[in-house]
Write a protein that holds these residues in place. Structure first.
Motif, PDB file in Angstrom:
ATOM      1  N   CYS A   3     -65.215  20.418  15.335  1.00 51.39           N
ATOM      2  CA  CYS A   3     -64.439  21.173  13.595  1.00 51.39           C
ATOM      3  C   CYS A   3     -62.999  21.677  14.652  1.00 51.39           C
ATOM      4  O   CYS A   3     -63.474  21.667  15.461  1.00 51.39           O
ATOM      5  CB  CYS A   3     -64.637  22.769  12.633  1.00 51.39           C
ATOM      6  N   PRO A   4     -61.872  20.942  14.296  1.00 49.65           N
ATOM      7  CA  PRO A   4     -60.418  21.164  15.346  1.00 49.65           C
ATOM      8  C   PRO A   4     -60.355  23.119  15.333  1.00 49.65           C
ATOM      9  O   PRO A   4     -59.974  22.841  15.972  1.00 49.65           O
ATOM     10  CB  PRO A   4     -59.255  20.786  14.145  1.00 49.65           C
ATOM     11  N   GLN A   5     -61.087  23.965  14.434  1.00 49.18           N
ATOM     12  CA  GLN A   5     -60.782  24.920  14.729  1.00 49.18           C
ATOM     13  C   GLN A   5     -61.751  26.036  15.842  1.00 49.18           C
ATOM     14  O   GLN A   5     -61.957  27.376  15.860  1.00 49.18           O
ATOM     15  CB  GLN A   5     -60.405  26.387  13.247  1.00 49.18           C
ATOM     16  N   CYS A  52     -64.784  18.977   7.437  1.00 53.07           N
ATOM     17  CA  CYS A  52     -65.251  18.606   7.976  1.00 53.07           C
ATOM     18  C   CYS A  52     -66.858  18.044   6.576  1.00 53.07           C
ATOM     19  O   CYS A  52     -67.591  17.884   6.684  1.00 53.07           O
ATOM     20  CB  CYS A  52     -66.008  20.327   7.584  1.00 53.07           C
ATOM     21  N   ILE A  88     -69.507  24.786  12.963  1.00 55.03           N
ATOM     22  CA  ILE A  88     -69.864  25.138  11.332  1.00 55.03           C
ATOM     23  C   ILE A  88     -71.467  25.772  10.761  1.00 55.03           C
ATOM     24  O   ILE A  88     -72.154  25.867   9.743  1.00 55.03           O
ATOM     25  CB  ILE A  88     -69.544  23.895  10.592  1.00 55.03           C
ATOM     26  N   CYS A 134     -60.886  29.963  10.354  1.00 54.04           N
ATOM     27  CA  CYS A 134     -60.849  28.496   8.654  1.00 54.04           C
ATOM     28  C   CYS A 134     -59.627  28.408   8.759  1.00 54.04           C
ATOM     29  O   CYS A 134     -59.012  28.954   7.806  1.00 54.04           O
ATOM     30  CB  CYS A 134     -62.024  28.906   8.627  1.00 54.04           C
ATOM     31  N   VAL A 135     -58.816  27.106   8.635  1.00 50.45           N
ATOM     32  CA  VAL A 135     -57.651  26.939   7.801  1.00 50.45           C
ATOM     33  C   VAL A 135     -57.888  25.059   6.710  1.00 50.45           C
ATOM     34  O   VAL A 135     -56.936  25.710   5.851  1.00 50.45           O
ATOM     35  CB  VAL A 135     -56.679  25.528   8.624  1.00 50.45           C
ATOM     36  N   GLU A 136     -59.786  25.838   6.052  1.00 51.91           N
ATOM     37  CA  GLU A 136     -60.096  24.820   4.611  1.00 51.91           C
ATOM     38  C   GLU A 136     -58.847  23.707   4.905  1.00 51.91           C
ATOM     39  O   GLU A 136     -58.506  22.701   3.591  1.00 51.91           O
ATOM     40  CB  GLU A 136     -59.275  25.929   4.024  1.00 51.91           C
ATOM     41  N   CYS A 137     -58.921  23.041   6.126  1.00 55.51           N
ATOM     42  CA  CYS A 137     -58.661  21.457   6.294  1.00 55.51           C
ATOM     43  C   CYS A 137     -58.853  20.433   5.464  1.00 55.51           C
ATOM     44  O   CYS A 137     -58.787  19.541   4.507  1.00 55.51           O
ATOM     45  CB  CYS A 137     -58.359  20.981   7.857  1.00 55.51           C
ATOM     46  N   GLY A 138     -60.913  20.268   5.443  1.00 56.38           N
ATOM     47  CA  GLY A 138     -61.884  20.152   4.552  1.00 56.38           C
ATOM     48  C   GLY A 138     -61.948  18.511   5.704  1.00 56.38           C
ATOM     49  O   GLY A 138     -63.477  18.133   4.515  1.00 56.38           O
ATOM     50  N   ARG A 180     -66.417  25.050   3.095  1.00 64.91           N
ATOM     51  CA  ARG A 180     -65.326  26.077   2.099  1.00 64.91           C
ATOM     52  C   ARG A 180     -66.088  27.235   1.860  1.00 64.91           C
ATOM     53  O   ARG A 180     -65.969  28.861   2.208  1.00 64.91           O
ATOM     54  CB  ARG A 180     -64.094  25.641   2.017  1.00 64.91           C
ATOM     55  N   ILE A 208     -68.561  28.765   3.810  1.00 64.32           N
ATOM     56  CA  ILE A 208     -68.573  29.357   5.198  1.00 64.32           C
ATOM     57  C   ILE A 208     -67.592  30.979   4.582  1.00 64.32           C
ATOM     58  O   ILE A 208     -68.271  32.192   5.107  1.00 64.32           O
ATOM     59  CB  ILE A 208     -68.311  29.177   6.085  1.00 64.32           C
TER      60      ILE A 208
HETATM   61  S1  SF4 Z   1     -62.696  23.528   6.721  1.00 63.62           S
HETATM   62 FE1  SF4 Z   1     -63.866  22.812   7.825  1.00 63.62          FE
HETATM   63  S2  SF4 Z   1     -63.225  21.574   9.789  1.00 63.62           S
HETATM   64 FE2  SF4 Z   1     -61.581  22.663   8.816  1.00 63.62          FE
HETATM   65  S3  SF4 Z   1     -61.146  24.134   9.715  1.00 63.62           S
HETATM   66 FE3  SF4 Z   1     -62.435  25.611   8.100  1.00 63.62          FE
HETATM   67  S4  SF4 Z   1     -64.856  24.972   8.767  1.00 63.62           S
HETATM   68 FE4  SF4 Z   1     -62.939  23.302  10.416  1.00 63.62          FE
END
Ligand code: SF4
Ligand code: SF4
Length: 347
Positions: free
Chosen positions: A269-271, A311, A275, A305-309, A322, A325
């Protein structure tokens, strides 16, 4: 009379059901010994533990007095180098109060990187080969959470058994891996038969797994009555009725959308969020303090989590990561307000 089976090419004859070594670590020592001895008295002759399971080996060592010749002991090392693995082995032998281990498994080979590392020169496999020669172990197995690694390992000839998650919700082993194990005569140990506490109906759980030849489920138990119930199921008819199959379908449907298979494909995950641990937060009452700590770290990271999606694009089961979690962080925060040490409160 307990039904038995052959554990793949090890040719070890074991009871049709085993007992796992995690839940006994959450009991008092005397209760753990009592529960294990009840298992042995009921004819359960396969016990599976790991160097990493806290007091588990020590408790099995205490329970095994007088039963050693009847019981097949399986343990694991998470050591990746020969040196560390051999240190673990000595510790396991000492804790288990025995001079040999029937089945020694290389623990959690869930990435190709780790798999290659244990097999290369100076890796844990050299420790296993040496221990085979000196008689300290009798057979070599492995455990994994990765279907790809498992499918690669089974035909490799390096291992006699594989331990892999398998239950009626997580059925990914059923299509290819179990038939491959049968083809290569590799014993299959079904890890997480109760899906880490998410399944509770022993009748459905055990009967489902017993449909598969060569698969030994190793449920953990905390009460004598639990193993008594399981042994009754094993010794009865394994046929699932249409009504039971219907119930299985219903549970699959209910859990399916949120059931993380722990495959790790969503990573990295970029953050830098762990997960799989975050997706499995609701199991913290079943797995003890070490698991709790990892989940707690995952929860802290999960707040970023920046909710980039990204994952969700990688998850082969299309889980709503998202959303899950976010819910699991809320669940964790609520639980922490209610209890201080949830892994203990659950017992
Ligand atoms: S959406 Fe998924 S990949 Fe993106 S920051 Fe959150 S947990 Fe990490
Ligand atoms: S969230 Fe999906 S990809 Fe990630 S470990 Fe769970 S099942 Fe696998």
């Amino acid at each position: 009379m307990m039904k038995t089976m052959k554990l793949g090419r090890t040719n070890l004859v074991i009871s049709r059901i085993g007992v796992g070594g995690i839940p006994i670590t959450r009991l008092s020592e005397s209760k753990a010994v009592e529960v294990l001895r009840r298992c042995f008295d009921l004819g359960v002759t396969f016990v599976d533990t790991a160097n990493a399971y806290g007091s588990s080996e020590e408790r099995i060592g205490k329970a095994i007095t007088g039963y050693r010749n009847k019981v097949v002991i399986a343990t694991k090392t998470g050591g990746r180098s020969k040196t560390t693995a051999l240190e673990h082995l000595e510790l396991s032998l000492q804790r288990l109060q025995t001079d040999y281990i029937d089945l020694w498994q290389l623990h959690n080979l869930s990435t190709f990187k780790v798999y290659k590392r244990v097999l290369r020169s100076g890796g844990a496999m050299e420790a296993a080969q040496e221990a085979l020669k000196t008689g300290k172990i009798r057979h070599i197995g492995m455990s994994s959470h990765s279907l790809d690694v498992a499918l690669h390992a089974v035909p490799s000839g390096n291992f006699e058994t594989i331990q892999f998650p398998f239950n009626f919700v997580n059925t990914e082993a059923a299509d290819e891996l179990i038939p491959l194990c049968q083809e290569h005569d590799i014993g299959f140990i079904a890890m997480k038969p109760f899906a880490g506490g998410q399944l509770s109906d022993a009748d459905l759980v055990i009967k489902y797994l017993l449909q598969f030849d060569g698969v030994v489920p190793d449920p953990g138990v905390k009460e004598c009555r639990e193993i008594e119930e399981i042994v009754d199921i094993v010794n009865g008819s394994w046929k699932l009725t249409p009504r039971e199959n219907g119930k299985i379908e219903e549970i699959r449907f209910k859990l399916g959308r949120r059931f993380c298979q722990w495959c790790g494909y969503c990573q990295p995950c970029p953050q830098d969020i762990d997960i799989p641990h975050l997706m499995n937060t609701r199991n913290i009452r079943s797995y003890g303090e070490g698991f709790f700590k990892r989940v707690a770290r995952a929860v802290e990271a999960g707040r970023n989590c920046v909710e980039c999606g990204e994952c969700e694009e990688k998850c082969p089961y299309h889980l709503p990561i998202r959303e899950t979690i976010a819910e699991n962080i809320e669940f964790f925060d609520r639980l922490m307000q209610e209890v201080e040490r949830p892994w203990e409160e659950a017992n």
